[in-house]
Design a protein around this motif. Structure first.
Motif, short mmCIF file in Angstrom:
data_model
loop_
_atom_site.label_atom_id
_atom_site.label_comp_id
_atom_site.label_asym_id
_atom_site.label_seq_id
_atom_site.Cartn_x
_atom_site.Cartn_y
_atom_site.Cartn_z
N VAL A 149 8.39 5.99 37.76
CA VAL A 149 8.59 5.32 38.46
C VAL A 149 8.18 4.02 39.35
O VAL A 149 8.76 3.38 39.34
CB VAL A 149 7.41 6.59 39.68
N ASP A 150 6.85 4.18 38.79
CA ASP A 150 7.06 2.68 38.98
C ASP A 150 7.22 1.37 38.14
O ASP A 150 8.00 0.18 38.88
CB ASP A 150 5.30 2.26 38.34
N ALA A 170 5.46 1.39 47.24
CA ALA A 170 5.62 2.41 46.61
C ALA A 170 3.15 3.13 46.53
O ALA A 170 3.07 2.27 47.15
CB ALA A 170 5.60 2.15 45.07
N GLU A 171 3.38 4.43 46.43
CA GLU A 171 2.32 4.83 46.77
C GLU A 171 2.37 6.08 44.91
O GLU A 171 2.58 7.41 45.31
CB GLU A 171 1.94 6.09 47.82
N ILE A 172 1.77 5.66 44.29
CA ILE A 172 2.29 6.61 42.89
C ILE A 172 0.88 6.56 41.93
O ILE A 172 -0.18 6.02 41.98
CB ILE A 172 2.95 5.72 41.29
N GLU A 173 0.26 7.53 41.98
CA GLU A 173 -0.32 8.04 41.27
C GLU A 173 -0.99 8.02 40.19
O GLU A 173 0.71 8.13 39.17
CB GLU A 173 -0.90 9.82 41.77
N LEU A 219 7.53 14.24 43.91
CA LEU A 219 7.70 13.10 44.30
C LEU A 219 8.88 13.09 45.82
O LEU A 219 9.85 13.99 45.68
CB LEU A 219 9.02 12.61 42.77
N GLN A 220 8.27 12.09 46.30
CA GLN A 220 9.09 11.82 47.86
C GLN A 220 9.68 10.38 48.02
O GLN A 220 9.28 9.61 47.61
CB GLN A 220 8.31 12.18 48.64
N VAL A 221 10.85 10.16 48.38
CA VAL A 221 11.85 8.80 48.92
C VAL A 221 11.81 9.40 50.10
O VAL A 221 13.01 9.81 50.63
CB VAL A 221 12.66 9.22 47.45
N ALA A 222 11.30 8.35 51.26
CA ALA A 222 11.80 8.21 52.17
C ALA A 222 12.32 7.78 52.65
O ALA A 222 11.49 5.68 52.63
CB ALA A 222 10.22 8.96 53.42
N ASP A 223 13.22 7.89 53.54
CA ASP A 223 13.68 6.39 54.51
C ASP A 223 13.99 6.57 55.91
O ASP A 223 13.92 7.60 56.47
CB ASP A 223 15.51 6.42 53.59
N HIS A 224 14.47 4.99 56.67
CA HIS A 224 14.97 5.11 57.73
C HIS A 224 16.00 5.11 58.28
O HIS A 224 16.39 4.47 58.82
CB HIS A 224 13.68 4.52 58.93
N GLY A 225 16.96 5.48 57.49
CA GLY A 225 19.06 5.21 57.20
C GLY A 225 19.00 6.26 58.69
O GLY A 225 18.89 6.45 59.37
N ILE A 226 20.65 6.61 58.54
CA ILE A 226 21.41 7.13 59.01
C ILE A 226 21.23 8.97 59.12
O ILE A 226 21.91 9.35 60.12
CB ILE A 226 22.62 6.58 58.98
N GLY A 227 20.40 9.07 58.60
CA GLY A 227 20.12 10.72 58.18
C GLY A 227 21.33 11.58 57.61
O GLY A 227 22.37 10.61 57.07
N ILE A 228 21.01 12.91 57.07
CA ILE A 228 22.00 13.79 56.82
C ILE A 228 21.72 14.80 57.83
O ILE A 228 21.40 15.09 58.27
CB ILE A 228 21.59 13.79 55.49
N ALA A 229 23.07 14.95 58.03
CA ALA A 229 23.54 16.18 59.69
C ALA A 229 23.45 17.52 58.97
O ALA A 229 23.46 17.96 57.51
CB ALA A 229 25.00 16.19 60.04
N ASP A 230 22.59 18.50 59.30
CA ASP A 230 21.88 20.07 58.56
C ASP A 230 23.58 20.41 57.38
O ASP A 230 23.54 21.39 57.29
CB ASP A 230 21.59 20.25 59.75
N ASN A 231 24.87 19.83 58.23
CA ASN A 231 25.63 20.84 58.19
C ASN A 231 26.21 20.18 56.57
O ASN A 231 26.68 20.76 55.43
CB ASN A 231 27.24 20.49 59.04
N GLU A 232 25.44 19.29 56.35
CA GLU A 232 25.43 18.20 55.09
C GLU A 232 24.94 18.40 53.70
O GLU A 232 24.72 18.19 52.82
CB GLU A 232 26.10 17.13 55.35
N LYS A 233 23.90 19.11 54.16
CA LYS A 233 22.66 18.97 53.35
C LYS A 233 23.21 20.07 52.23
O LYS A 233 22.58 19.80 51.40
CB LYS A 233 21.92 19.30 54.78
#
Length: 291
Positions: A149-150, A170-173, A219-233
């Motif tokens: 991952v690193d 990155a916060e990698i144990e 493993l978590q990957v988080a963004d602050h982008g456009i997001g995903i609508a519930d009906n598309e998840k």
């Protein structure tokens, strides 16, 4: 495809019209059997309508898949052409102009980045093809997921932003060991991080976290982008599917990345879920068992 649908609907209308006409004629000729004729006719119409509905649904799904494949080919053409054009311009500039060593090294670095992008895309398409025809065997061995991952985060890191801000936090144990297919899981991590960067604004922070808890690896990957609508998840992991409409979508991609992610994780008895980030964006969370 449209012509096939028109023919299909015409046949349905014709068959129902003929059925109703013959039903009317039978009732007119044998009024004493009206109940039986209406009962059998109703049952036939129900069965016929159910068959027509499922056939219509199948044709629509085939039409959507055909459109997705066409869009995929257009996307691949663009994805290949863009970095190739960039590499060509950079190399021609080095060839035709008297540049300093620093400038040459900078152009070479940019060319290598475009080559890595092409390599990732080709690997994605090859892996997706092998997964689809079930020829990929998923050779598994123990390896250090933290190092993997690193290295991917470092390769995809973008530090030259207008706001001079590091884009991936990155916060990698350290020293997290798992057993799995290192090549396929490299594709999983790469696709998740690239997607987060792709759907984020320039210089927006993307957070990658890897940690173990309760005999599981997260493993978590988080963004602050456009997001995903519930009906598309529930659909984003389908092959060729991409968020948004073809008319309004601005991001590049082939629609294979998340399909590969789901298929590879299924073979590792790992799960993935998508959550809304606050205030905007998405969080992809992968959970592995320590077996």
């Amino acid at each position: 495809m449209k012509r096939s649908l028109v023919i299909f609907y015409a046949i349905i209308i014709y068959a129902l019209s003929e059925l109703m006409w013959w039903g009317y004629m039978l009732v007119h000729l044998q009024p004493q059997r009206t109940g039986m004729i209406l009962g059998e006719g109703s049952m036939f119409i129900i069965v016929f309508s159910a068959g027509a509905y499922f056939l219509h649904k199948s044709i629509n799904e085939e039409r959507k898949l055909h459109e997705q494949k066409k869009n995929f080919l257009l996307s691949v053409t663009h994805e290949l052409k863009s970095p190739l054009a960039s590499i060509k311009i950079l190399l021609q500039t080095i060839q035709k102009r008297d540049l300093s060593k620093v400038q040459i090294l900078d152009f070479v670095d940019k060319s290598l980045m475009d080559i890595e992008r092409l390599d990732d895309m080709v690997e994605n398409m090859l892996l997706a093809s092998k997964i689809d025809n079930r020829s990929y065997t998923y050779p598994k061995a123990q390896f250090n997921l933290s190092v993997l991952v690193d290295s991917i985060v470092n390769r995809l890191q973008i530090t030259k932003c207008d706001c001079n801000q590091q884009i991936i936090n990155a916060e990698i144990e350290p020293k997290i060991q798992i057993t799995g297919d290192k090549f396929a899981l490299t594709s999983v991590v790469t696709n998740l991080v690239e997607n987060a960067v792709k759907y984020s604004k320039p210089c927006e922070v993307v957070t990658v976290r890897l940690f173990s808890k309760d005999e599981r690896v997260f493993l978590q990957v988080a963004d602050h982008g456009i997001g995903i609508a519930d009906n598309e998840k529930s659909r984003i992991f389908d092959r060729f599917y991409r968020v948004g409409s073809e008319d309004t979508r601005n991001t590049k991609g082939t629609g294979l990345g998340l399909y590969i992610v789901r298929e590879v994780l299924d073979k590792h008895q790992a799960s993935i879920k998508v959550k809304d980030n606050v205030p905007t964006g998405s969080i992809f969370e992968v959970v592995f068992g320590l077996t």
